[in-house]
Design a protein around this motif. Structure first.
Motif, PDB file in Angstrom:
ATOM      1  N   ALA A  69      -5.382 -17.777 -33.709  1.00 50.50           N
ATOM      2  CA  ALA A  69      -6.136 -18.144 -32.505  1.00 50.50           C
ATOM      3  C   ALA A  69      -7.534 -18.629 -32.852  1.00 50.50           C
ATOM      4  CB  ALA A  69      -6.211 -16.951 -31.562  1.00 50.50           C
ATOM      5  N   GLN A 101      -0.430 -21.539 -27.720  1.00 51.81           N
ATOM      6  CA  GLN A 101      -0.247 -20.120 -27.454  1.00 51.81           C
ATOM      7  C   GLN A 101       1.038 -19.595 -28.081  1.00 51.81           C
ATOM      8  OE1 GLN A 101      -2.619 -18.147 -25.978  1.00 51.81           O
ATOM      9  NE2 GLN A 101      -1.276 -16.545 -26.814  1.00 51.81           N
ATOM     10  N   VAL A 154       0.371 -19.089 -31.762  1.00 49.50           N
ATOM     11  CA  VAL A 154      -0.426 -17.881 -31.987  1.00 49.50           C
ATOM     12  C   VAL A 154       0.436 -16.637 -31.830  1.00 49.50           C
ATOM     13  CG1 VAL A 154      -2.321 -16.493 -31.071  1.00 49.50           C
ATOM     14  CG2 VAL A 154      -2.615 -18.963 -31.348  1.00 49.50           C
TER      15      VAL A 154
END
Length: 836
Positions: free
Chosen positions: A514, A693, A696
């Motif tokens: 991230a 996302q 991550v």
């Protein structure tokens, strides 16, 4: 005394059932682990011996680059070597061998093969005696777009002879399957996949150059020994090329698998087996301690009629040894089922192991049985010593364990008082020593009593009289409660430590991804980011109107400053536009063929700084000296060393990316951009496309899978610990027979009695679980502080997971209390009241 020991063991067989199970399960796990290792070892030896039986010699490069993930790879040799080998006197046949990587795409569009095992490609060797693979269906490949695949890969991918498929080498190659093969008599080497082109096809798609091959396999004339053949070959070979005997090749392959797979697997499994035996030792010690205390009067009577301490000790140890021997031998038999279960577990998690008949070596059997006997004897030694020290005078009174811990009857207390007075009159010094020992035990006893009281505090309100009785039963004998919970404390401590360390590693990987990934999408080669994506895919994605930038990050085996390993490679300047590497020194924009980038930790360990020269050996054997051009702090994505892509592609025949990072053009939505990228990726074997996302969130997937396997292995230790709780409660039920009978006589129902025992089990289980969590947290913290080498930067406590552990501990306590509760409820009231 030997007969007394045998009679005593038989008379108390029900009391020792839990101990038998603890020893049995621990030895079965250890035996199953050793059996699995023996089986895999023998299977590989047999398999490689079978497939290399016709190979008398192999000619290959002397340059080999090893890595932790596999047996490593050797540099290619000139294709002209083949002609020189064929011209050597005594050579009956010589064939070129080309070996590389190739990901076969199955009928469902997904990569064939499990996570971890190699996905290989090469050429089909024409001479059947030199080819380790045997045609089972179809024919050999003749053209560059025809292939043979191993049966295991064909079955896994739903492919048959005549089907069309795609092979990524790493560029996608459209092929037709013309044959199905076996590796010797097996469907393959475990879950490894193999795709065989024709020699010309392999040179084009795998080696990427017509003037090089991986090796030459040689068959000698009849009557010529392998050693003599090798001696004749050596003068015909050029510099950096060697010849070895076929027998040595087979031994090397087995050694490679031992070092990169089997040794590590055995070590991990034996460690968990050792933990199971350790937990079992607590249960064994607890059981023998309680039984010895309950039989104190019996031991005293033996002393009163003339038995010596040595004889009493010998009888107790004989019982222990017999139980250990029987349970360990039974565990050896149970190991067969455990070995099969372990293999099935690895198969279920995607780590398929080679099939084959079960092998059991005499050494492994001896180790398993000896470990069970030794652990049991050590665990039973202290209770046996205690039994031998019971004075003959104790035969005149009751000597139950409860009296020792504050729950004695009036008659016991009177006897103890009289004995105490006599002790003060005749031996105040000995009494003082006992008092000192009691004081030393008091803090721990008080701690257990207080923790138990706190855990059991809600029971009176929740369950009324039943809860009150359960609470008092757990509190009044803190030593017994602590003993019952001790095994569970050990198991839960390990579970907690591993859970917290694994969660911290996941959080560190997630945070690193991230923190450093600034792009919008990521195209990955698989769950473990296998380096199998063609670099051309990144270039085609970069040309899309929906994409602003696309850059690939590859990896491969190399030797850097004398250390073999898997290192990342990329265009560092382009990568820095999508990945924040936290530049500490130098410049990523200036990196070219002659410079590399390193992490700050690696630079510190090796004494590098910007400008330092670094020796590099590439996969093709080429050597170069690069300088350190940049030092970065974020190693989560790029690793410790980032080699220049421009130099890597020149020396790595199968240069491939493991991840392609993508940033979208201004105004392009995530959904539209992902759809455009997926349409292009579909033509390249359909690798997975993830949003930022999703990328991550997937950073710690490998850790989660490993943790799942660890939890399954730890489950046996926890089961053994729960058996200890059940056994302790069962013994306590026997011990409190009169008390339970009185409760039933004054109106307690069987259901209420069962509930009382079950709730006591829950309290003990929660005590052990809580204690394990409390001890596991600081241990995990220390491990994370030592875990920088594996990328643990953050200490994170998974509160939800630990809460689940606590709840499961309570539920397990209910299960542990079922059998003792039923036994207590079945007691005959009149006989129970009359019991001594």
């Amino acid at each position: 005394m030997r007969r007394i020991a045998l009679n005593g063991l038989w008379a108390h067989k029900r009391r020792l059932a839990g101990t038998f199970l603890s020893v049995f399960l621990g030895v079965a796990f250890l035996a199953g682990t050793l059996m699995l290792g023996d089986t895999l070892q023998r299977n590989f030896e047999r398999l490689f011996g079978e497939v290399t039986a016709g190979t008398d010699a192999v000619v290959r490069s002397t340059t080999r680059i090893d890595d932790d993930a596999g047996p490593g790879q050797r540099a290619p040799i000139p294709a002209s070597t083949l002609a020189r080998v064929r011209a050597v006197d005594g050579v009956a046949a010589a064939e070129p061998s080309i070996e590389g990587r190739g990901t076969l795409i199955g009928a469902d569009g997904r990569a064939v093969g499990r996570d971890g095992p190699p996905k290989l490609a090469g050429n089909w060797i024409a001479d059947p005696r030199l080819n380790p693979y045997r045609l089972a269906e179809g024919r050999a490949p003749r053209t560059g777009d025809e292939v043979v695949v191993n049966r295991g890969a064909a079955d896994d991918g739903g492919l048959r002879v005549g089907d069309e498929a795609t092979v990524r080498t790493p560029e996608p190659v459209r092929v037709r399957i013309v044959g199905i093969a076996t590796f010797g008599s097996s469907s393959g080497v475990g879950a490894t996949t193999f795709t065989a082109f024709s020699t010309a096809g392999a040179a084009r798609h795998v080696m990427k150059r017509p003037d090089a091959i991986s090796s030459v396999v040689v068959r000698g004339e009849p009557g010529l020994s392998q050693a003599e053949l090798v001696a004749r070959l050596r003068p015909a070979l050029g510099s950096g090329i060697e010849a070895i005997a076929g027998d040595r090749l087979a031994a090397e392959r087995v050694d490679d698998i031992d070092q990169t797979f089997l040794d590590g697997l055995r070590t991990v499994l034996v460690a968990f087996a050792g933990l199971a035996l350790l937990v079992g030792a607590f249960t064994i010690h607890n059981t023998f301690a309680i039984v010895a205390a309950q039989r104190a009067r019996e031991s005293a009577l033996l002393r009163a009629v003339g038995a010596t301490r040595r004889q009493v000790l010998g009888a107790a140890l004989t019982e222990t040894a017999l139980l250990a021997a029987v349970a360990s031998l039974a565990g050896l038999v149970g190991g067969i089922a455990i070995a099969s279960a372990l293999k099935a577990m690895f198969d279920a998690f995607g780590f398929a192991l080679p099939a084959g008949g079960l092998e059991v070596s005499a050494t492994s059997a001896l180790i398993a049985v000896a470990a069970g006997v030794v652990v049991t004897l050590l665990a039973g030694l202290a209770p046996a010593l205690a039994a031998s020290r019971v004075p003959p005078l104790a035969a005149l009174r009751d000597a139950a364990l409860e009296g020792e811990e504050g729950g004695a009857s009036v008659r016991q207390r009177r006897s103890l008082t009289a004995l105490a007075r006599g002790a003060r009159a005749g031996g105040a010094r000995a009494g003082g020593a006992r008092a000192g020992r009691s004081r030393r035990r008091r803090p721990l006893t008080a701690l257990v009593r207080g923790a138990t009281a706190l855990i059991a505090a809600p029971l009176p309100r929740l369950r009324g009289t039943v809860g009150t009785l359960a609470r008092r039963n757990a509190i009044r004998s803190p030593r017994r409660t602590a003993r019952a919970a001790s095994a569970l404390v050990v198991g839960v401590t390990v579970v907690t430590a591993i859970t917290v360390v694994g969660f911290s590693l996941q959080r560190s990987l997630d945070d690193s991804a991230a923190r450093s990934f600034d792009g919008d999408l990521a195209v990955t080669g698989g769950e473990f980011e296998d380096a199998s994506l063609p670099p051309a895919l990144a270039r085609e994605l970069a040309a899309l109107p929906q994409v602003a930038t696309a850059v690939g990050l590859g990896s491969g085996s190399a030797r850097v400053d004398g250390r073999n390993g898997v290192y990342a490679n990329a265009d560092a300047a382009a990568l820095s536009r999508l990945v924040d590497l936290d530049l500490r020194a130098g410049s990523l924009d200036a990196l070219g063929r002659g410079a590399l980038a390193v992490s700050a930790d690696e630079a510190e360990q090796r004494g590098w700084r910007v400008g330092s020269p670094v020796a590099v050996v590439y996969p093709d054997g080429a050597r170069a000296t690069l300088r350190v051009g940049a030092v970065y702090g974020e190693e989560g994505i790029a690793g410790d060393v980032l080699l220049p892509r421009a130099a890597w592609e020149r020396h790595a025949p199968q240069s491939a990316d493991r991840t392609i990072f993508v940033s979208l053009a201004p105004g392009v939505g995530e959904a539209a951009g992902k759809a455009a990228v997926e349409r292009v990726a579909e033509r390249w074997g359909a690798p997975e496309t993830q949003t930022r996302q999703e990328y991550v969130d997937a950073a710690g997937d490998g850790v989660r899978m490993v943790l799942s396997i660890v939890y399954v292995l730890l489950a046996l230790a926890v089961v053994i610990a729960l058996l200890g709780i059940a056994n302790t409660l069962a013994l306590a039920t026997h011990e409190r027979t009169r008390e339970l009978g009185l409760l039933r006589a004054v109106g307690q129902t069987r259901g209420q009695l069962r509930a009382t025992v079950r709730w006591e089990a829950v309290v003990i289980a929660l005590l052990g679980t809580t204690g394990g969590i409390v001890l596991g947290l600081p241990i995990a913290f220390l491990l994370t502080r030592l875990g920088d080498a594996v990328g643990i930067e953050t200490f994170a406590v998974p509160v939800a997971q630990l809460a689940i552990v606590l709840v499961v501990g309570g539920l397990a306590g209910v299960l542990a209390g079922v059998r003792p509760a039923r036994r207590a409820a079945r007691l005959d009231v009149l006989r129970a009241i009359a019991a001594e």
